[in-house]
Design an enzyme around this catalytic site. Structure first.
Site, PDB file in Angstrom:
ATOM      1  N   GLY A 281       2.681  -7.001   3.156  1.00 51.90           N
ATOM      2  CA  GLY A 281       1.907  -7.484   2.029  1.00 51.90           C
ATOM      3  C   GLY A 281       0.735  -6.622   1.603  1.00 51.90           C
ATOM      4  O   GLY A 281       0.217  -6.799   0.495  1.00 51.90           O
ATOM      5  N   ASP A 282       0.311  -5.686   2.457  1.00 53.91           N
ATOM      6  CA  ASP A 282      -0.778  -4.770   2.091  1.00 53.91           C
ATOM      7  C   ASP A 282      -0.574  -3.463   2.860  1.00 53.91           C
ATOM      8  O   ASP A 282      -1.462  -2.976   3.556  1.00 53.91           O
ATOM      9  CB  ASP A 282      -2.136  -5.386   2.431  1.00 53.91           C
ATOM     10  CG  ASP A 282      -3.308  -4.580   1.856  1.00 53.91           C
ATOM     11  OD1 ASP A 282      -3.099  -3.827   0.886  1.00 53.91           O
ATOM     12  OD2 ASP A 282      -4.426  -4.718   2.385  1.00 53.91           O
ATOM     13  N   LEU A 283       0.604  -2.887   2.683  1.00 54.86           N
ATOM     14  CA  LEU A 283       1.031  -1.784   3.544  1.00 54.86           C
ATOM     15  C   LEU A 283       0.618  -0.435   2.969  1.00 54.86           C
ATOM     16  O   LEU A 283       1.402   0.253   2.331  1.00 54.86           O
ATOM     17  CB  LEU A 283       2.545  -1.823   3.744  1.00 54.86           C
ATOM     18  CG  LEU A 283       3.059  -0.891   4.850  1.00 54.86           C
ATOM     19  CD1 LEU A 283       2.558  -1.335   6.206  1.00 54.86           C
ATOM     20  CD2 LEU A 283       4.574  -0.839   4.836  1.00 54.86           C
TER      21      LEU A 283
END
Length: 269
Positions: free
Chosen positions: A178-180
């Site tokens: 989700g926030d890679l």
């Protein structure tokens, strides 16, 4: 004692003998705690430590690497302290590809997550959907339209309307980090130590790939292990990168407006 360290001490039932602040990004405080027996732990604040703890457990349960949760409450998340030796080597990029493929092989029945989340004051809406383009339109691109510059309203509404022709209707509902971006990937030499600071939900695996390419490029070893993106990737990448661009615009100001507009220009509507 630092208030966050004191919170961790209360959770663990023992006090640290040394507290060192670490870089935790712009949205959280992070400390390394050292105890009298030489053991260490990481404690982090955040918008919702208990939700983040559940996300870290989900990543570990998939077979990918993440810190073990030692304790948490509404104020603090205490985690395993894992080794990190610097940037991603070519071998570590390959390991990331393998582990991300493992993460994405864990699937759900619908798109979304059991609770909403947030990046600072920017909400992450995770309302369940059976239709992927509808999820991306309602929970991402149009979720907080009133908070954006008016010049973006019409382009975003046009893109949202066009999403059924731009995105697959029902890709596998993969477990996403989700926030890679690379700042959320820890490597110890040739191996991945952990994926950290997640904002998990179930969605199209290409969302993580797009974020990974927003501020850099994965090494070829990553793609060899993960597999190449399918045809039409550049357009889908722009669609998926548009939401983190919007998040950066809201968190850090108008310097990110040009990024959002460049991505909009790449999306045919």
């Amino acid at each position: 004692m630092h208030a966050l360290a004191a919170e961790a001490a209360a959770l663990l039932g023992r006090a640290p003998v040394r507290v060192v602040p670490l870089h935790g990004g712009d949205l959280s405080d992070v400390l390394r705690l050292t105890f009298s027996d030489g053991s260490t732990a990481i404690v982090k604040s955040g918008p919702a430590p208990e939700i983040e703890a559940s996300m870290l457990r989900a990543i570990r349960n998939s077979g990918a690497s993440a810190p073990k949760v030692l304790a948490c409450n509404k104020k603090a998340l205490v985690m395993q302290d894992l080794p990190e030796t610097g940037g991603l080597s070519d071998q570590a990029w390959g390991d990331l590809g393998s582990q991300l493929r493992c993460l994405h092989a864990t699937t759900g029945r619908r798109y979304g997550w059991e609770v909403d989340y947030a990046f600072g004051q920017v909400s992450i809406r995770n309302r369940w959907h059976d239709d992927w383009p509808a999820f991306w339109a309602e929970n991402r691109l149009l979720a907080d339209l009133a908070e954006l510059p008016r010049r973006l309203h019409t382009p975003l509404e046009q893109i949202a309307t066009a999403l059924p022709g731009l995105l697959p209707a029902s890709p596998p509902a993969s477990l996403l980090h989700g926030d890679l971006w690379t700042g959320n990937v820890m490597a110890d030499g040739p191996r991945l130590s952990a994926l950290i600071d997640p904002a998990c939900y179930f969605g199209h695996g290409e969302v993580d790939l797009a974020m990974l390419e927003l501020f850099g490029q994965p090494a070829p070893a990553f793609w060899r292990q993960y597999g190449p993106p399918r045809d039409g990737w550049p357009i889908r990448r722009a669609v998926y990168q548009l939401w983190p661009a919007i998040v950066h615009l809201r968190l850090f100001g108008l310097s990110y407006l040009s990024l959002a507009e460049r991505l909009i220009a790449q999306i045919p509507v």
